[in-house]
Scaffold this motif. Structure first.
Motif, PDB file in Angstrom:
ATOM      1  N   GLN A  16      -4.608   9.896  -5.446  1.00  0.00           N
ATOM      2  CA  GLN A  16      -5.918   9.411  -5.055  1.00  0.00           C
ATOM      3  C   GLN A  16      -5.860   7.936  -4.671  1.00  0.00           C
ATOM      4  OE1 GLN A  16      -8.318  12.082  -5.456  1.00  0.00           O
ATOM      5  NE2 GLN A  16      -6.335  13.036  -5.870  1.00  0.00           N
ATOM      6  N   GLN A  17      -4.728   7.300  -4.916  1.00  0.00           N
ATOM      7  CA  GLN A  17      -4.594   5.855  -4.715  1.00  0.00           C
ATOM      8  C   GLN A  17      -4.291   5.529  -3.258  1.00  0.00           C
ATOM      9  OE1 GLN A  17      -2.786   3.531  -8.047  1.00  0.00           O
ATOM     10  NE2 GLN A  17      -2.252   5.552  -8.855  1.00  0.00           N
ATOM     11  N   PHE A  18      -5.368   5.486  -2.471  1.00  0.00           N
ATOM     12  CA  PHE A  18      -5.319   5.060  -1.075  1.00  0.00           C
ATOM     13  C   PHE A  18      -6.241   3.865  -0.891  1.00  0.00           C
ATOM     14  CE2 PHE A  18      -3.731   9.401  -0.550  1.00  0.00           C
ATOM     15  CZ  PHE A  18      -2.703   9.220   0.371  1.00  0.00           C
ATOM     16  N   SER A  19      -6.123   3.203   0.246  1.00  0.00           N
ATOM     17  CA  SER A  19      -6.907   1.994   0.481  1.00  0.00           C
ATOM     18  C   SER A  19      -8.138   2.235   1.338  1.00  0.00           C
ATOM     19  CB  SER A  19      -6.023   0.918   1.136  1.00  0.00           C
ATOM     20  OG  SER A  19      -5.644   1.298   2.451  1.00  0.00           O
ATOM     21  N   LYS A  75      -3.156   0.651   3.540  1.00  0.00           N
ATOM     22  CA  LYS A  75      -2.279  -0.270   2.842  1.00  0.00           C
ATOM     23  C   LYS A  75      -1.306   0.440   1.898  1.00  0.00           C
ATOM     24  CE  LYS A  75      -5.823  -3.881   2.842  1.00  0.00           C
ATOM     25  NZ  LYS A  75      -6.704  -4.738   1.998  1.00  0.00           N
ATOM     26  N   ALA A  76      -1.731   1.579   1.359  1.00  0.00           N
ATOM     27  CA  ALA A  76      -0.929   2.269   0.342  1.00  0.00           C
ATOM     28  C   ALA A  76      -0.053   3.336   0.986  1.00  0.00           C
ATOM     29  CB  ALA A  76      -1.830   2.864  -0.725  1.00  0.00           C
ATOM     30  N   VAL A  77       0.927   2.911   1.769  1.00  0.00           N
ATOM     31  CA  VAL A  77       1.874   3.821   2.394  1.00  0.00           C
ATOM     32  C   VAL A  77       3.138   3.848   1.559  1.00  0.00           C
ATOM     33  CG1 VAL A  77       3.256   4.308   4.441  1.00  0.00           C
ATOM     34  CG2 VAL A  77       0.914   3.436   4.691  1.00  0.00           C
ATOM     35  N   VAL A  78       3.584   5.026   1.177  1.00  0.00           N
ATOM     36  CA  VAL A  78       4.775   5.164   0.324  1.00  0.00           C
ATOM     37  C   VAL A  78       5.923   5.710   1.171  1.00  0.00           C
ATOM     38  CG1 VAL A  78       5.736   6.298  -1.704  1.00  0.00           C
ATOM     39  CG2 VAL A  78       3.356   5.513  -1.704  1.00  0.00           C
ATOM     40  N   SER A  85       2.549   9.974   8.633  1.00  0.00           N
ATOM     41  CA  SER A  85       3.387   8.881   8.124  1.00  0.00           C
ATOM     42  C   SER A  85       3.781   9.052   6.665  1.00  0.00           C
ATOM     43  CB  SER A  85       2.669   7.535   8.321  1.00  0.00           C
ATOM     44  OG  SER A  85       2.282   7.364   9.668  1.00  0.00           O
ATOM     45  N   GLY A  86       3.987  10.310   6.254  1.00  0.00           N
ATOM     46  CA  GLY A  86       4.508  10.568   4.921  1.00  0.00           C
ATOM     47  C   GLY A  86       3.510  11.090   3.919  1.00  0.00           C
ATOM     48  N   HIS A  87       2.200  11.099   4.242  1.00  0.00           N
ATOM     49  CA  HIS A  87       1.238  11.646   3.288  1.00  0.00           C
ATOM     50  C   HIS A  87       0.495  12.858   3.839  1.00  0.00           C
ATOM     51  CE1 HIS A  87      -0.714   8.036   5.222  1.00  0.00           C
ATOM     52  NE2 HIS A  87      -1.700   8.872   5.415  1.00  0.00           N
ATOM     53  N   GLY A  88       1.160  13.603   4.731  1.00  0.00           N
ATOM     54  CA  GLY A  88       0.498  14.744   5.353  1.00  0.00           C
ATOM     55  C   GLY A  88       0.358  15.957   4.458  1.00  0.00           C
ATOM     56  N   LEU A  89       1.397  16.300   3.704  1.00  0.00           N
ATOM     57  CA  LEU A  89       1.361  17.524   2.914  1.00  0.00           C
ATOM     58  C   LEU A  89       0.123  17.565   2.031  1.00  0.00           C
ATOM     59  CD1 LEU A  89       3.002  20.124   2.071  1.00  0.00           C
ATOM     60  CD2 LEU A  89       3.832  18.729   0.164  1.00  0.00           C
ATOM     61  N   GLN A  90      -0.134  16.484   1.314  1.00  0.00           N
ATOM     62  CA  GLN A  90      -1.262  16.452   0.398  1.00  0.00           C
ATOM     63  C   GLN A  90      -2.606  16.470   1.125  1.00  0.00           C
ATOM     64  OE1 GLN A  90      -1.731  12.400  -1.529  1.00  0.00           O
ATOM     65  NE2 GLN A  90       0.186  12.069  -0.417  1.00  0.00           N
ATOM     66  N   GLN A  91      -2.599  16.047   2.389  1.00  0.00           N
ATOM     67  CA  GLN A  91      -3.854  15.992   3.141  1.00  0.00           C
ATOM     68  C   GLN A  91      -4.149  17.274   3.911  1.00  0.00           C
ATOM     69  OE1 GLN A  91      -3.793  12.297   5.496  1.00  0.00           O
ATOM     70  NE2 GLN A  91      -4.759  11.284   3.755  1.00  0.00           N
ATOM     71  N   ASN A 134      -1.625   6.039   9.738  1.00  0.00           N
ATOM     72  CA  ASN A 134      -2.692   6.929   9.316  1.00  0.00           C
ATOM     73  C   ASN A 134      -2.747   8.147  10.233  1.00  0.00           C
ATOM     74  OD1 ASN A 134      -4.463   6.888   7.101  1.00  0.00           O
ATOM     75  ND2 ASN A 134      -5.349   4.948   7.754  1.00  0.00           N
ATOM     76  N   ALA A 135      -3.389   9.187   9.759  1.00  0.00           N
ATOM     77  CA  ALA A 135      -3.500  10.420  10.537  1.00  0.00           C
ATOM     78  C   ALA A 135      -4.233  10.196  11.853  1.00  0.00           C
ATOM     79  CB  ALA A 135      -4.238  11.475   9.719  1.00  0.00           C
ATOM     80  N   VAL A 136      -3.915  11.040  12.826  1.00  0.00           N
ATOM     81  CA  VAL A 136      -4.597  11.052  14.122  1.00  0.00           C
ATOM     82  C   VAL A 136      -5.207  12.434  14.272  1.00  0.00           C
ATOM     83  CG1 VAL A 136      -4.368  10.720  16.604  1.00  0.00           C
ATOM     84  CG2 VAL A 136      -2.874   9.455  15.034  1.00  0.00           C
ATOM     85  N   LEU A 137      -6.534  12.496  14.297  1.00  0.00           N
ATOM     86  CA  LEU A 137      -7.224  13.779  14.186  1.00  0.00           C
ATOM     87  C   LEU A 137      -8.288  13.942  15.256  1.00  0.00           C
ATOM     88  CD1 LEU A 137      -7.865  13.773  10.317  1.00  0.00           C
ATOM     89  CD2 LEU A 137      -5.957  14.841  11.526  1.00  0.00           C
ATOM     90  N   GLY A 138      -8.402  15.169  15.751  1.00  0.00           N
ATOM     91  CA  GLY A 138      -9.519  15.519  16.620  1.00  0.00           C
ATOM     92  C   GLY A 138      -9.130  15.717  18.069  1.00  0.00           C
TER      93      GLY A 138
END
Length: 390
Positions: free
Chosen positions: A53-56, A387-390, A342-348, A323-327
């Motif tokens: 849940q720790q995103f900016s 900001k919170a890219v892992v 950019s590395g956080h897609g699976l959870q999204q 960040n994601a590019v959507l639409g």
């Protein structure tokens, strides 16, 4: 061949879109085209399989709020028995460490934002961090942020296979082939060319091609700043640091999380840049040169460590703002993008798959307003930074 919607890419994003489309409009003819149904090199299969849940940005927190509930209640959300009763979620949490006053203030501000959206993020002093995680050296820290619930790791392939199985039960078709061209007439996609299967006429298309997203767009004469970037992940055994309940920890030079009695860890190369979509050669030097010295400093129990194996995965890296590019694409409004995570897609994937399906069927965002992640910002060069890219 014809389809109402052709989804290009059948890993977790494409499978999620197909599931939600069929769930929302059962009579829709959805065709998913996947080049490699083994997913041996798919970002989905090679992910660290975490959720946080720790995103900016509020929108990313909201995406994860839905994602964690979907993962926790997987079978209920699917509404179908796909033979996968749960996704083995381990709520170990995420632990972000900082060494500066500025970093601590950022974590503090972000924790307030996250809590406003339902997260449980805590700010810890170095002393509190040491008390909760006594295996850590906290002497050089100014603080940390920790998510004690709704964060952890889960079965990545279980999520993918569940989406695929549910979409199939609802009537989606899955085809093994490679998309080699897009047919454009009058500012709209009217068909997709396949390497073996000829031409498929369609009313809409979804680009869910992961690190190959830009390749697909170039078939329509368009481009986007999304590129494959290589990440070498190491599986290590540390006999003096067997801590299966430890969180996923993000330190300055690496991240690490437990994997049963072992650990998986990775870092961002100093000269990070694009790689070929077929480049899966590991950067083995990163372990001894970057990760191990920093890890041993942070946790003395990692004095004796053995690399058990390694793998290489690709981020679908959004060069503009990670960040994601959507639409829909403004130049081709029936071509939908679900790219650039950019590395956080699976959870999204649960939330954004639902969002793309809703937009495609209704012409707008419904359950969540995902407009901050629009294609337009990419074309205008207007970053919406995470900001919170892992």
């Amino acid at each position: 061949m014809k389809a109402d919607v052709v989804v290009i890419g059948g890993a977790v994003m494409g499978a999620s879109v197909a599931f939600w489309l069929k769930k929302m409009q059962p009579d829709l003819d959805v065709l998913v085209v996947e080049r490699d149904p083994t997913f041996a090199r798919a970002s989905t299969a090679l992910a660290a399989a975490g959720i946080r849940q720790q995103f900016s940005n509020p929108v990313n927190v909201e995406i994860s709020r839905f994602g964690i509930q979907f993962i926790k209640h997987f079978q209920d959300h699917l509404g179908l028995d796909v033979g996968i009763p749960d996704l083995g979620l381990r709520e170990n949490g995420y632990l972000f460490l900082t060494r500066t006053a500025e970093g601590l203030q950022t974590l503090t501000d972000l924790a307030a934002l996250q809590r406003d959206h339902g997260a449980a993020t805590e700010i810890l002093t170095p002393q509190e961090t040491a008390a909760r995680f006594p295996w850590l050296n906290t002497d050089d820290l100014t603080g940390a942020s920790f998510g004690p619930r709704d964060e952890g790791f889960f079965d990545n392939m279980g999520l993918l296979n569940g989406f695929r199985a549910a979409a199939r039960q609802l009537g989606a078709r899955f085809l093994t082939d490679t998309v080699t061209g897009l047919t454009v007439t009058g500012g709209r996609i009217i068909g997709v060319t396949l390497g073996q299967g000829g031409h498929v006429s369609c009313g809409a298309a979804v680009n869910a091609a992961g690190p190959r997203a830009a390749q697909i767009l170039r078939m329509a004469g368009l481009d986007i700043a999304i590129e494959p970037r290589k990440r070498t992940v190491f599986v290590i055994d540390a006999p003096n640091a067997r801590l299966p309940h430890a969180p996923l920890m993000i330190d300055r030079d690496y991240w690490i999380r437990p994997e049963h009695k072992q650990w998986i860890t990775a870092t961002v190369p100093a000269e990070d840049g694009p790689c070929d979509a077929d480049d899966f050669d590991p950067d083995l030097h990163l372990w001894e040169e970057i990760i191990w010295p920093a890890l041993w400093h942070r946790a003395p129990g990692f004095d004796a460590v053995k690399v058990i194996r390694h793998w290489v995965g690709h981020y679908a890296y959004n060069v503009l703002d990670q960040n994601a590019v959507l639409g829909p694409h403004p130049a081709l409004p029936n071509l939908y993008l679900i790219n650039g995570f950019s590395g956080h897609g699976l959870q999204q994937s649960p939330a954004v798959g639902r969002g793309i399906a809703e937009h495609l069927l209704t012409g707008g965002w419904q359950s969540l307003d995902l407009s901050d992640l629009s294609v337009e910002r990419m074309l205008e060069g207007r970053p919406f930074a995470e900001k919170a890219v892992v």
